[in-house]
Structure formats: structure tokens, C-alpha cells
Motif scaffolding. Structure first.
Motif, PDB file in Angstrom:
ATOM      1  N   THR A  15      63.004 -12.257   2.932  1.00  0.00           N
ATOM      2  CA  THR A  15      62.308 -13.460   3.397  1.00  0.00           C
ATOM      3  C   THR A  15      62.198 -13.475   4.911  1.00  0.00           C
ATOM      4  OG1 THR A  15      63.133 -14.673   1.473  1.00  0.00           O
ATOM      5  CG2 THR A  15      62.305 -15.981   3.313  1.00  0.00           C
ATOM      6  N   ARG A  16      63.306 -13.186   5.567  1.00  0.00           N
ATOM      7  CA  ARG A  16      63.288 -13.204   7.043  1.00  0.00           C
ATOM      8  C   ARG A  16      62.378 -12.105   7.605  1.00  0.00           C
ATOM      9  NH1 ARG A  16      66.286 -16.932   9.199  1.00  0.00           N
ATOM     10  NH2 ARG A  16      68.022 -17.830   8.031  1.00  0.00           N
ATOM     11  N   ALA A  17      62.399 -10.932   6.991  1.00  0.00           N
ATOM     12  CA  ALA A  17      61.529  -9.848   7.458  1.00  0.00           C
ATOM     13  C   ALA A  17      60.064 -10.236   7.303  1.00  0.00           C
ATOM     14  CB  ALA A  17      61.824  -8.567   6.683  1.00  0.00           C
ATOM     15  N   LEU A  19      58.792 -13.317   7.077  1.00  0.00           N
ATOM     16  CA  LEU A  19      58.496 -14.433   7.971  1.00  0.00           C
ATOM     17  C   LEU A  19      58.378 -13.979   9.424  1.00  0.00           C
ATOM     18  CD1 LEU A  19      58.002 -17.435   8.252  1.00  0.00           C
ATOM     19  CD2 LEU A  19      60.472 -17.780   8.357  1.00  0.00           C
ATOM     20  N   ASP A  20      59.298 -13.124   9.864  1.00  0.00           N
ATOM     21  CA  ASP A  20      59.230 -12.622  11.242  1.00  0.00           C
ATOM     22  C   ASP A  20      57.950 -11.836  11.488  1.00  0.00           C
ATOM     23  OD1 ASP A  20      61.668 -13.785  11.800  1.00  0.00           O
ATOM     24  OD2 ASP A  20      62.815 -11.911  11.693  1.00  0.00           O
ATOM     25  N   ALA A  21      57.598 -10.969  10.543  1.00  0.00           N
ATOM     26  CA  ALA A  21      56.368 -10.178  10.692  1.00  0.00           C
ATOM     27  C   ALA A  21      55.145 -11.082  10.683  1.00  0.00           C
ATOM     28  CB  ALA A  21      56.275  -9.142   9.579  1.00  0.00           C
ATOM     29  N   ARG A  23      54.967 -14.306  11.473  1.00  0.00           N
ATOM     30  CA  ARG A  23      54.916 -15.091  12.720  1.00  0.00           C
ATOM     31  C   ARG A  23      54.433 -14.228  13.876  1.00  0.00           C
ATOM     32  NH1 ARG A  23      60.545 -18.371  11.971  1.00  0.00           N
ATOM     33  NH2 ARG A  23      59.676 -20.173  10.898  1.00  0.00           N
ATOM     34  N   GLY A  24      54.889 -12.981  13.913  1.00  0.00           N
ATOM     35  CA  GLY A  24      54.472 -12.070  14.974  1.00  0.00           C
ATOM     36  C   GLY A  24      52.972 -11.829  14.976  1.00  0.00           C
ATOM     37  N   ALA A  28      51.749 -16.914   9.463  1.00  0.00           N
ATOM     38  CA  ALA A  28      52.842 -17.291   8.568  1.00  0.00           C
ATOM     39  C   ALA A  28      52.335 -18.067   7.356  1.00  0.00           C
ATOM     40  CB  ALA A  28      53.904 -18.096   9.316  1.00  0.00           C
TER      41      ALA A  28
END
Length: 156
Positions: A15-17, A19-21, A23-24, A28
Motif C-alpha cells: 500500500t505504501r509503495a 501510494l508513494d509512487a 503521489r510522486g 493518487a
């Protein structure tokens, strides 16, 4: 319990991977919508996308989609045959397998080749929902079953 903890950690990491990608890239919310639809994808679509990602061919998605529709619309009679071997096939074996499959199916054949060392040797063919397993692994499994039933049900 440790298994659930491990699964929860995996879920959070994925999930974090994602979401981070997302957002980058500034998408999102768009990625969330795509993720919610991802569970609808068939295993074949997911497998094809993974293969395309591995080969850095995701730019071909539109072309694959167009050709898929064209082939489907034209009711292409070509049969996709998945061939699994323990080592990559050479050109001679590939030609023999294709010729035999075309003769047996009475249709043009497109070979999808897979390498799976765990089959030890031999060959596995999958086409039109049917699987033919002539692998060493399958033969050893059959021998094991026969020996087991002989010793368990035979005379002593």
C-alpha cells in the motif's frame, strides 16, 4: 498469528509503495480508482501485464488492445498453445511442437513458451482449456502413487 502479522506487513508495504509512487506522479486518486478495478482483471490479463512490465513494453498496451479486438472481431482461428519445458526450446523442437499441435488441432498455432525447471524434463502443453502433462515431475508423481497404492493395498 505470526502469519497474519506477516500478511499485514505485506499489505502495508504494498500500500505504501503504491501510494508513494502515485503521489510522486501526482495521480493518487486516479491510482486508487485503478486499484479498485484491478481485482476484476483476469489472471491472463494480469500475467500479460506483468510480462509486458518485465520487458519494459507497457507502451504497447494500446497496440495490443487494438490487435486483440481485431483478432477477436475477425474470429481468428489461431489456437494459442502454452508449452512448458524445463529448459528453453531450440528452433528444431519448437518447429516440431508447432507442427504436431497444428496437425492435432487442425488449426494454425501460436506458441507461448514457458520455462519451468521444476518439471525436471519433458513437456507440458495447454490449449483450449486442456492440459497435457508429459513432464518428468508428473511421471515421478504417477510412479509414487502406484508404488504407494501397491505397498498399502498389496500382499505382505
Amino acid at each position: 498469528m505470526a502469519n497474519n502479522h506477516s500478511e499485514a506487513e505485506k499489505v502495508e508495504a504494498y500500500t505504501r509503495a503504491l501510494l508513494d509512487a502515485a503521489r510522486g506522479e501526482g495521480r493518487a486518486n486516479a491510482d486508487l480508482v485503478q486499484w479498485q478495478h484491478a481485482k476484476k482483471f483476469s489472471p491472463e490479463v494480469l500475467e500479460t501485464l506483468a510480462a509486458m512490465q518485465k520487458e519494459d513494453d507497457l507502451g504497447l498496451i494500446d497496440e495490443v488492445s487494438k490487435q486483440y479486438k481485431e483478432l477477436l472481431d475477425n474470429e481468428d482461428k489461431t489456437v494459442s498453445v502454452t508449452v512448458t519445458t524445463a529448459v528453453p526450446m531450440d528452433d528444431e523442437l519448437r518447429a516440431k511442437v508447432k507442427a504436431k499441435a497444428e496437425k492435432d488441432l487442425n488449426a494454425p498455432v501460436y506458441l507461448v513458451e514457458r520455462v519451468d525447471p521444476s518439471i525436471i524434463g519433458g513437456i507440458m502443453l495447454e490449449q483450449r482449456g486442456k492440459r497435457y502433462d508429459a513432464s518428468i515431475r508428473a511421471q515421478l508423481s504417477n510412479i509414487r502413487k502406484k508404488l504407494s497404492s501397491s505397498f498399502n493395498g498389496g500382499e505382505e
